[in-house]
Design a protein around this motif. Sequence first.
Motif, short mmCIF file in Angstrom:
data_model
loop_
_atom_site.label_atom_id
_atom_site.label_comp_id
_atom_site.label_asym_id
_atom_site.label_seq_id
_atom_site.Cartn_x
_atom_site.Cartn_y
_atom_site.Cartn_z
N TRP A 55 0.73 -1.24 0.00
CA TRP A 55 -0.07 0.12 -0.06
C TRP A 55 0.95 1.36 -0.09
N GLY A 56 0.59 2.20 -1.01
CA GLY A 56 1.30 3.64 -1.01
C GLY A 56 0.26 4.75 -0.97
N ARG A 57 0.81 5.61 -0.43
CA ARG A 57 -0.13 6.92 -0.31
C ARG A 57 -0.35 7.40 -2.16
N ASP A 58 0.84 7.45 -2.55
CA ASP A 58 0.80 7.75 -4.23
C ASP A 58 1.05 6.57 -4.78
N THR A 59 0.26 6.19 -5.92
CA THR A 59 0.65 4.93 -6.48
C THR A 59 0.49 5.20 -7.92
N GLY A 60 0.58 6.45 -8.23
CA GLY A 60 0.58 6.78 -10.14
C GLY A 60 1.61 6.15 -11.00
N TRP A 61 2.82 5.56 -10.14
CA TRP A 61 3.65 4.82 -10.79
C TRP A 61 3.61 3.59 -10.90
N ASN A 98 9.03 1.62 -9.14
CA ASN A 98 8.83 2.89 -8.14
C ASN A 98 9.85 3.90 -8.29
N GLY A 125 -3.53 1.62 -3.43
CA GLY A 125 -3.70 2.89 -2.59
C GLY A 125 -5.08 2.81 -1.80
#
Length: 314
Positions: free
Chosen positions: A28-34, A40, A56
Amino acid sequence: MSVAIIGAGAFGTALAVSLASKGPVTLWGRDTGWAAARENPRLPGVALPPALHVTGRLDQIAAETVLLALPAQVLGGFLAEHGARFDRRNLVSCAKGIDLATLTGPSALIAAACPHATVAVLTGPSFAADIARGLPTALTLACADAGAAEALQRQLSTATLRLYRTTDMAGAELGGALKNIIAIAAGAAIGAGYGDSARASIVTRGFAEMLRLATALGARPETLPGLSGLGDLVLTCTSEQSRNFRYGLALGAGRDFAAGTTVEGAATARAVTRLAERLGIEMPISNLVAGLAQGSIAMEHALDFLLNRPLKEE
Ligand SMILES: NC(=O)C1=CN([C@@H]2O[C@H](COP(=O)(O)OP(=O)(O)OC[C@H]3O[C@@H](n4cnc5c(N)ncnc54)[C@H](O)[C@@H]3O)[C@@H](O)[C@H]2O)C=CC1
Ligand SMILES: O=C(CO)COP(=O)(O)O
């Protein structure tokens, strides 16, 4: 037992890549646009394996074992907002710091937010890039419950990531947190041109400080010379891969340092200064790093600060 990781920074992602060699892992990441690119930007050059699912959405984290790989100073805020959903699981702290707001380590923050969880600590000498590339790495898994420590040790070891276990959570956690402060001091000594002999003194006297504070806070003295203490101290004080060391280099050389870089030792030095004062423990290197990081001590006064103290027994 299934595994998930909270925090898609360099370390969380590297652990996820390594663990995905054994089975499915959710990150889980706060920003996962990548995520669609399967790489990453915090861990460039590492292709994410198919067994690694990036999300996310916290409601997708159903695993029994959850690794918390957020920086130490943001963990408390995250747990205040989301901790309740993780109670009654195995929660493994991967952060190396002391929380400035409470002056406690990450495992205490987790235990307070999730009182029914089994709390453990994963720490030791390991750069994220090394783990992600499958280079051989040895870490310490600490859990007060010996049976849970053994189960987590098995679950989280991989072909290239060898975990040793201990029941001394305080010792393992404090070793990892305190070495970051000493790495800043070592970097500053090199950056200022004081040389390798000065660095060796800082590493050795820094280790004495680590031992003094950690044992006062309940650590077993024999834990500090292990991977989580001395092992990580040596790594971080000698490698420019370390952000704490590089931050120290910049301080010593009077150069700017990239804002937004995670440098755990800076805030942890301030926390340690307060803790040491409260406990009446002498921590000159940590006090110096706290002063340098806050700008209350200038680098040109650093030597005076350390050398103009009364002479004493080693
Ligand atoms: N990078 C490394 O080689 C190693 C790092 N560690 C430890 O792991 C911890 C994390 O470090 P890194 O992953 O390297 O940091 P990083 O700087 O690569 O990533 C930090 C991550 O935290 C996220 N984040 C920041 N604030 C947040 C918030 N309020 N809510 C949710 N997410 C937030 C960021 O988006 C970012 O993804 C630190 O305590 C560090 O000491 C431990 C061993 C090795
Ligand atoms: O903890 C680490 C290595 O064990 C990573 O060190 P830095 O946070 O200084 O990059």
